[in-house]
Write a protein that holds these residues in place. Structure first.
Motif, PDB file in Angstrom:
ATOM      1  N   LEU A  10      -1.657  -4.180   9.322  1.00  0.00           N
ATOM      2  CA  LEU A  10      -0.642  -3.596  10.195  1.00  0.00           C
ATOM      3  C   LEU A  10       0.192  -2.659   9.340  1.00  0.00           C
ATOM      4  N   GLY A  11       0.298  -1.371   9.771  1.00  0.00           N
ATOM      5  CA  GLY A  11       0.977  -0.417   8.915  1.00  0.00           C
ATOM      6  C   GLY A  11       1.725   0.650   9.677  1.00  0.00           C
ATOM      7  N   LEU A  12       2.361   1.511   8.909  1.00  0.00           N
ATOM      8  CA  LEU A  12       3.102   2.660   9.424  1.00  0.00           C
ATOM      9  C   LEU A  12       2.612   3.886   8.672  1.00  0.00           C
ATOM     10  N   LEU A  13       2.419   4.989   9.396  1.00  0.00           N
ATOM     11  CA  LEU A  13       1.983   6.245   8.777  1.00  0.00           C
ATOM     12  C   LEU A  13       2.689   7.399   9.485  1.00  0.00           C
ATOM     13  N   ALA A  14       3.391   8.215   8.726  1.00  0.00           N
ATOM     14  CA  ALA A  14       4.106   9.363   9.282  1.00  0.00           C
ATOM     15  C   ALA A  14       4.133  10.463   8.245  1.00  0.00           C
ATOM     16  N   PHE A  15       4.396  11.668   8.736  1.00  0.00           N
ATOM     17  CA  PHE A  15       4.416  12.807   7.830  1.00  0.00           C
ATOM     18  C   PHE A  15       5.818  13.333   7.586  1.00  0.00           C
ATOM     19  N   ASP A  16       6.802  12.555   8.029  1.00  0.00           N
ATOM     20  CA  ASP A  16       8.179  12.835   7.650  1.00  0.00           C
ATOM     21  C   ASP A  16       8.936  11.522   7.744  1.00  0.00           C
ATOM     22  N   GLY A  62       3.766   6.061   4.097  1.00  0.00           N
ATOM     23  CA  GLY A  62       3.048   4.939   4.693  1.00  0.00           C
ATOM     24  C   GLY A  62       3.524   3.591   4.174  1.00  0.00           C
ATOM     25  N   ALA A  63       3.325   2.569   4.955  1.00  0.00           N
ATOM     26  CA  ALA A  63       3.601   1.170   4.567  1.00  0.00           C
ATOM     27  C   ALA A  63       2.639   0.297   5.347  1.00  0.00           C
ATOM     28  N   SER A  64       2.151  -0.750   4.699  1.00  0.00           N
ATOM     29  CA  SER A  64       1.179  -1.604   5.378  1.00  0.00           C
ATOM     30  C   SER A  64       1.319  -3.048   4.931  1.00  0.00           C
ATOM     31  N   LEU A  65       0.902  -3.925   5.814  1.00  0.00           N
ATOM     32  CA  LEU A  65       0.857  -5.361   5.573  1.00  0.00           C
ATOM     33  C   LEU A  65      -0.567  -5.817   5.863  1.00  0.00           C
ATOM     34  N   THR A  66      -1.228  -6.392   4.854  1.00  0.00           N
ATOM     35  CA  THR A  66      -2.629  -6.797   5.001  1.00  0.00           C
ATOM     36  C   THR A  66      -2.771  -8.302   4.846  1.00  0.00           C
TER      37      THR A  66
END
Length: 479
Positions: free
Chosen positions: A327-333, A137-141
């Motif tokens: 705003l973020g990114l979430l993935a399992f690979d 995951g990566a996020s911008l808050t």
């Protein structure tokens, strides 16, 4: 349906605002009337006197010029005051930054392992459970307080006012240090003048010893005259011997003020000084103190800071709106981290208002009101302290000038009397006791005149500091 949700949200916001208004109450108002000042100083000279404040310092003395420059560059006390300005400036920068959005970012990798037994044993055979999973995951808050009721703006105003207070404090330290250096240099020159007068007294006393010895050897005067003349000479030597102790004290004071070794300070003091008359005191009005005295300016800045603090505390009675977004990114690979399905986001806002705080905010407001009253009384105290110092400074200069004039006349009269008594003694028209008395009066009056001259210059340094110095010297020593 959407309109119903919007109406419900609007009703909730309105209810929060109304309830917050119930806690608010009337705004705090602390009266701070300006202190009433007289139109003029009681002991000040007439306004047509041509003089300036800067001339009150011994600027013509090379020792003062050298030591003052060294002190301004090396004084630990002044450096500490300047560092306090930097600290106040940092607090102001923080208060200003609090009004801007806060943006942050994060990245994470998380691995989890699940025990299938926790879900029971009645699962169909076609259902499988992934017991090990890794997420990326990566996020911008971002979050922001729009400061609807000015709480953050008031805190920034208070912080800026404290910069002004710290700057005025530094100017006050600079002013005091310059006055101490000037006073020490004046005292050093006064010691030199006293020593010169005592040396002249010693020469005159030794002349009387020689004369009394000659008359004793000739059999025309008793030996007691020579003994009394020697006692007068020893009295002068005793007063001269006491001067090095005063010099050592002044040297140590200047070492502390300038943060320099004694050898450097002494070499500066050994420079010859021109013999100039004490300058006339400048004309000023009490209102000048409000713009020239650093302690008054510092107290006024602290009063302004306390006013802003009171506003900021009072603003806690009103609702506070916080806006946030992520705003973020979430993935399992790793491969799916940049796919469109991995994008996540949220936008929201919250409104917080005090409803029942059981007097907490009102207690803080009462404390802030008391702080403002304290700051106002401190300001009044600084104003009247400045007024009293200036009145005393003018009175001291006037009294010192009168004392100097009398001491100069006394010295001249006693010198004439001593010369006349010696002439009459040589002619056999007066006894030796009369000569000794006249000589003793002349000796003491010469030293008193030198002391009075130094006190007149010292009084001008005190007046310079009381008036807040000249504009160049009173300015804050900001880096």
């Amino acid at each position: 349906m959407r309109g119903l949700r919007f109406a419900s949200a609007s009703a909730g916001v309105t209810a929060v605002l109304l309830l917050g208004g119930c806690v608010a109450g009337p705004p705090a108002n602390i009266d701070t009337p300006p202190p009433a000042l007289p139109g003029s100083f009681y002991n000040a000279p007439s306004a047509d006197v041509s003089a300036n404040v800067a001339a009150l310092l011994p600027q013509d003395d090379p020792a003062f010029a050298s030591l003052a420059a060294v002190m301004l560059d090396n004084s630990p006390t002044l450096a500490e005051a300047i560092a306090r300005i930097e600290r106040a400036r940092a607090a102001s920068d923080r208060a200003g930054a609090n009004r801007l959005p806060l943006v942050g970012g994060s990245a994470s990798v998380e691995a989890t392992r699940t025990n299938p037994a926790q879900f029971g044993t009645n699962f169909p055979s076609t259902v499988s459970i992934d017991t090990e999973r890794v997420s990326y995951g990566a996020s911008l808050t971002a979050s922001w307080d729009p400061d609807l009721f000015g709480r953050l703006r008031a805190q920034e105003r208070a912080a800026i006012a404290r910069i002004d207070a710290a700057g005025a404090d530094a100017a006050g330290v600079r002013l005091a240090l310059l006055a101490e250096v000037a006073g020490a240099v004046v005292d050093w020159r006064t010691l030199a003048a006293r020593e010169a007068a005592l040396e002249q007294d010693l020469v005159a006393a030794e002349t009387l010893v020689t004369l009394a010895d000659i008359r004793e050897r000739s059999g025309i005067a008793p030996g007691f005259d020579r003994v009394r003349a020697e006692a007068a000479a020893e009295a002068s030597r005793s007063r001269i011997a006491a001067l090095p102790a005063e010099r050592a004290r002044l040297l140590g004071q200047l070492v502390t003020l300038t943060a320099q070794p004694a050898a450097i300070v002494r070499s500066a003091l050994d420079q010859p000084a021109p013999d100039v008359a004490a300058p006339a005191p400048p004309a000023a009005v009490p209102s000048d103190l409000l713009t020239g005295r650093p302690d008054v300016l510092a107290a006024a800045a602290r009063l302004a800071a306390s006013d802003a603090d009171l506003y900021a505390v009072a603003a806690q009675r009103f609702p506070r709106l916080d806006l946030s977004a992520a705003l973020g990114l979430l993935a399992f690979d790793i491969g799916g981290l940049f796919a469109s399905d991995a994008i996540t986001g949220s936008v929201g806002g919250s409104l917080l208002a005090p409803l029942l705080d059981f007097g907490r905010i009102e207690a803080e407001i009462d404390g802030a009101e008391a702080d403002k009253r304290i700051a106002f009384q401190a300001y009044r105290g600084a104003v009247f302290t400045a007024l009293g110092d200036a009145e005393a400074g003018y009175g001291l200069v006037d009294a010192a000038d009168r004392a100097l004039a009398i001491a100069e006349r006394e010295r001249a009269s006693n010198e004439r009397s001593a010369r006349l008594a010696e002439v009459r003694y040589r002619a056999g028209l007066s006894d030796f006791l009369t000569v000794l008395d006249a000589r003793r009066n002349a000796d003491t009056s010469g030293e008193r005149a030198a002391t009075a001259r130094g006190q007149a210059r010292r009084a001008r340094v005190i007046l310079w500091q009381a008036l807040g110095g000249d504009q160049a010297s009173a300015a804050a020593a900001t880096p």
